[in-house]
Design an enzyme around this catalytic site. Sequence first.
Site, PDB file in Angstrom:
ATOM      1  N   ARG A 125       0.835  -1.214   0.000  1.00 19.13           N
ATOM      2  CA  ARG A 125       0.000   0.000   0.000  1.00 19.13           C
ATOM      3  C   ARG A 125       0.866   1.259   0.000  1.00 19.13           C
ATOM      4  NH1 ARG A 125      -5.458  -0.659   0.234  1.00 19.13           N
ATOM      5  NH2 ARG A 125      -5.956   1.333   1.188  1.00 19.13           N
ATOM      6  N   THR A 177      -5.564   6.338  -2.831  1.00 19.50           N
ATOM      7  CA  THR A 177      -6.530   5.926  -3.859  1.00 19.50           C
ATOM      8  C   THR A 177      -6.675   6.922  -5.021  1.00 19.50           C
ATOM      9  OG1 THR A 177      -7.751   4.907  -2.045  1.00 19.50           O
ATOM     10  CG2 THR A 177      -8.901   5.064  -4.133  1.00 19.50           C
ATOM     11  N   ARG A 230       0.781   5.331  -7.972  1.00 17.79           N
ATOM     12  CA  ARG A 230      -0.344   6.181  -8.395  1.00 17.79           C
ATOM     13  C   ARG A 230       0.048   7.658  -8.477  1.00 17.79           C
ATOM     14  NH1 ARG A 230      -4.551   3.343  -4.231  1.00 17.79           N
ATOM     15  NH2 ARG A 230      -5.544   1.836  -5.619  1.00 17.79           N
ATOM     16  N   HIS A 244      -5.227  -2.207  -7.772  1.00 13.29           N
ATOM     17  CA  HIS A 244      -5.912  -2.526  -6.519  1.00 13.29           C
ATOM     18  C   HIS A 244      -4.895  -3.196  -5.623  1.00 13.29           C
ATOM     19  CE1 HIS A 244      -8.364  -4.205  -3.392  1.00 13.29           C
ATOM     20  NE2 HIS A 244      -7.697  -5.337  -3.585  1.00 13.29           N
TER      21      HIS A 244
END
Length: 201
Positions: free
Chosen positions: A119, A125, A136, A159
């Site tokens: 993560r 996100t 990301r 994901h």
Amino acid sequence: MTHPKEERTLVLIKPDGVQRSLIGEIICRYERSGLKLAAMKMLIPTAELVERHYLVDPEWRMKTGKKTIESYLKKGKSPPSEDPLKVTEIILGNLKKYMVQGPVVAMVWQGMHAVGVVRKITGGTEPLTSDVGTIRGDLTIDSYEVSDIDGRAVRNLIHASGSTDDAEKEIVLWFNKEELIKYKLVGEAILYDINLDGILE
Ligand code: GDP
């Protein structure tokens, strides 16, 4: 209890990651952390699999709906509904449309703190606010604002499981037992072995 080095997490490279030719770059970022790749395949998921995947955490609908409503209110905008479950229904519908549009790469990464490490490397996100240095944050540019205007899921490449519990539930959805390979990596000795006698000649 299993040793912390046995911790596993599920990673999906979503259709935008495959279309942007980022499979190698993304795998490289996880691989060089020291985690071990325990399974990998490419597939086009069904909408049913995507729905089961997002609903492994029974709280996900409520949490995601509430979080989304809060972020609308913070920006001084009105959410698509006051009901968190209705908001999540829209998000889930968009996710299902998005995830079945092309191949995805599913992987299981294993090692100490696998969930947290993945993560951290993946980033938050929403790509617009994901930290620089994360997948990301570095490799794409989408935002909730624009994805909401366009009525589609936010294209955030990856994901990654949110907890060890979710990870174990997700892994069995995407992989059968035979696809999960148990093996040693030589490099694991330097990460995990207590006694490093034998390095010096
Ligand atoms: P992750 O664990 O970082 O993938 O994030 P979540 O499990 O919270 O969210 C899963 C997916 O739901 C994300 O990849 C987004 O597509 C969508 N999502 C989550 N939160 C929001 C939000 O606030 N707004 C919108 N539009 N989509 C969201």
